[in-house]
Scaffold this active site. Structure first.
Site, PDB file in Angstrom:
ATOM      1  N   GLU A 131       0.826  -1.211   0.000  1.00 25.00           N
ATOM      2  CA  GLU A 131       0.000   0.000   0.000  1.00 25.00           C
ATOM      3  C   GLU A 131       0.858   1.258   0.000  1.00 25.00           C
ATOM      4  O   GLU A 131       0.493   2.275  -0.594  1.00 25.00           O
ATOM      5  CB  GLU A 131      -0.928  -0.037   1.224  1.00 25.00           C
ATOM      6  CG  GLU A 131      -2.209   0.757   1.078  1.00 25.00           C
ATOM      7  CD  GLU A 131      -2.049   2.221   1.429  1.00 25.00           C
ATOM      8  OE1 GLU A 131      -1.058   2.549   2.103  1.00 25.00           O
ATOM      9  OE2 GLU A 131      -2.905   3.019   1.003  1.00 25.00           O
ATOM     10  N   THR A 184      -3.674  10.330  -2.374  1.00 27.06           N
ATOM     11  CA  THR A 184      -3.294  10.328  -0.953  1.00 27.06           C
ATOM     12  C   THR A 184      -1.932  10.994  -0.755  1.00 27.06           C
ATOM     13  O   THR A 184      -1.748  11.784   0.165  1.00 27.06           O
ATOM     14  CB  THR A 184      -3.272   8.884  -0.409  1.00 27.06           C
ATOM     15  OG1 THR A 184      -4.577   8.335  -0.581  1.00 27.06           O
ATOM     16  CG2 THR A 184      -2.904   8.831   1.064  1.00 27.06           C
TER      17      THR A 184
HETATM   18  N1  HSE Z   1      -4.731   7.888   7.146  1.00 22.83           N
HETATM   19  C1  HSE Z   1      -4.444   8.072   5.752  1.00 22.83           C
HETATM   20  C2  HSE Z   1      -4.472   9.540   5.425  1.00 22.83           C
HETATM   21  C3  HSE Z   1      -5.461   7.322   4.957  1.00 22.83           C
HETATM   22  O1  HSE Z   1      -5.365  10.216   5.912  1.00 22.83           O
HETATM   23  O2  HSE Z   1      -3.624  10.019   4.671  1.00 22.83           O
HETATM   24  C4  HSE Z   1      -5.300   7.451   3.480  1.00 22.83           C
HETATM   25  O3  HSE Z   1      -6.319   6.733   2.834  1.00 22.83           O
END
Ligand code: HSE
Length: 310
Positions: A131, A184
């Protein structure tokens, strides 16, 4: 067994107060990965469908193959290889843990083909590694709930300290996915590296309250705890009409509403399926009015995680 097909579910991460630490799995959408063993030590992505042509066939760049490569690095028999087929059944860059679902389906399936050679904790590390290729960071709040099912808290990494939380029987989740893409990697850059003590204090209070609410089936606590001092204020600008959508959900009776992962998806909690459906429609009305295409999902928390399908 030398062939397997696995479904791994989408996940809602952060859950308001749990940046990088809390996530849960839902029943749909999710990804399907098909694997068939080869005996020449080669890992190959044979086919990817449903991705609109955007996912890489380069095994060092794809979340599914990277997890498997990491696994095979640690496996005794170097003649083992695998053909991978990825069927994206969920939107990419949606904040629903798309890259995590592919990675989880791949490593879960591969471990089954290796007769469960690796324990769960190691599988998790391989999936996290996979991931991280997509998100540019190590965080497990999508991967862990997709692999383990249910509501999961990640207290720490190296070694992983993963704590499963109980799920209230009648907890439903509404999800609105506005059809825009948020990477992201980029969305993580918006998060401030430091937070003021006052905000941190509120945050700690909220995490404790959410955990207590889950243990006690206390929806009032769950609702009060879904506040985000870290990610939501920084990322809301990426989602058109975010606060109108959130208000629509809360006005319709949602028990908390915030951004799912790095967005653009938005989740809200409800106490029944009927209420969750109304909340989802209320959120969708805002995107419809703004002429933004969107998809809604309504789901209970998925306690199972990945499943082998025929
Ligand atoms: N915790 C991570 C973020 C999740 O907020 O960047 C990304 O899907």
């Amino acid at each position: 067994m030398n062939k397997i097909k696995v479904f791994a579910p989408a996940t809602i991460s952060n859950v308001g107060c749990g940046f990088d630490t809390i996530g849960f799995a839902i029943h749909e959408p999710g990804d399907i990965v098909e694997l068939s063993l080869r005996n020449d030590g080669i890992v190959k992505i044979k086919k990817i469908t449903g991705d609109g042509g955007v996912l890489p066939y380069d095994i060092k760049k794809n979340t599914a193959s990277v997890g498997i490569l990491e696994m095979l690095k640690n496996y005794k028999d170097k003649t083992i290889g695998v053909n991978i087929e990825i069927r994206k059944k969920m939107p990419i860059g949606s904040g629903l843990g798309s890259s995590a679902a592919s990675s989880v389906a791949a490593v879960y399936g591969m471990n089954k083909l290796l007769n469960n050679y690796f324990p769960e904790n190691e599988i998790l590390n391989f999936a996290i590694k996979g991931e991280s290729i997509a998100s540019g960071a190590i965080h497990a709040d999508n991967v862990a709930p997709s692999l383990l099912g249910g509501f999961v808290l990640i207290r720490d990494y190296n070694p992983n300290d993963i704590i499963k939380l109980p799920v209230p029987q009648n907890l439903y989740c509404s999800v609105l996915f506005p059809h825009i893409v948020i990477e992201t990697k980029k969305a993580r850059k918006l998060i401030k590296k430091q937070i003021p003590l006052k905000k941190a204090r509120k945050h700690f209070g909220n995490i404790g309250t959410l955990v207590s609410g889950l243990y006690e089936n206390d929806f009032s606590k769950i609702k009060r705890s879904i506040e985000d001092e870290i990610s939501e204020p920084a990322r809301a600008v990426l989602i058109p009409n975010f606060y109108d959508i959130k208000n629509a959900a809360l006005n319709e009776g949602a028990y908390g509403c915030s951004i799912s992962g790095s967005g653009p998806s938005i989740f809200a909690f409800a106490k029944s399926k009927v209420s969750a459906e109304k909340i989802a429609l209320a959120m969708k009305k805002i995107t419809d009015q703004a002429n933004i295409k969107s998809t809604i999902y309504v789901s209970k928390v998925n306690s199972q995680g990945p499943k082998i399908i025929n």
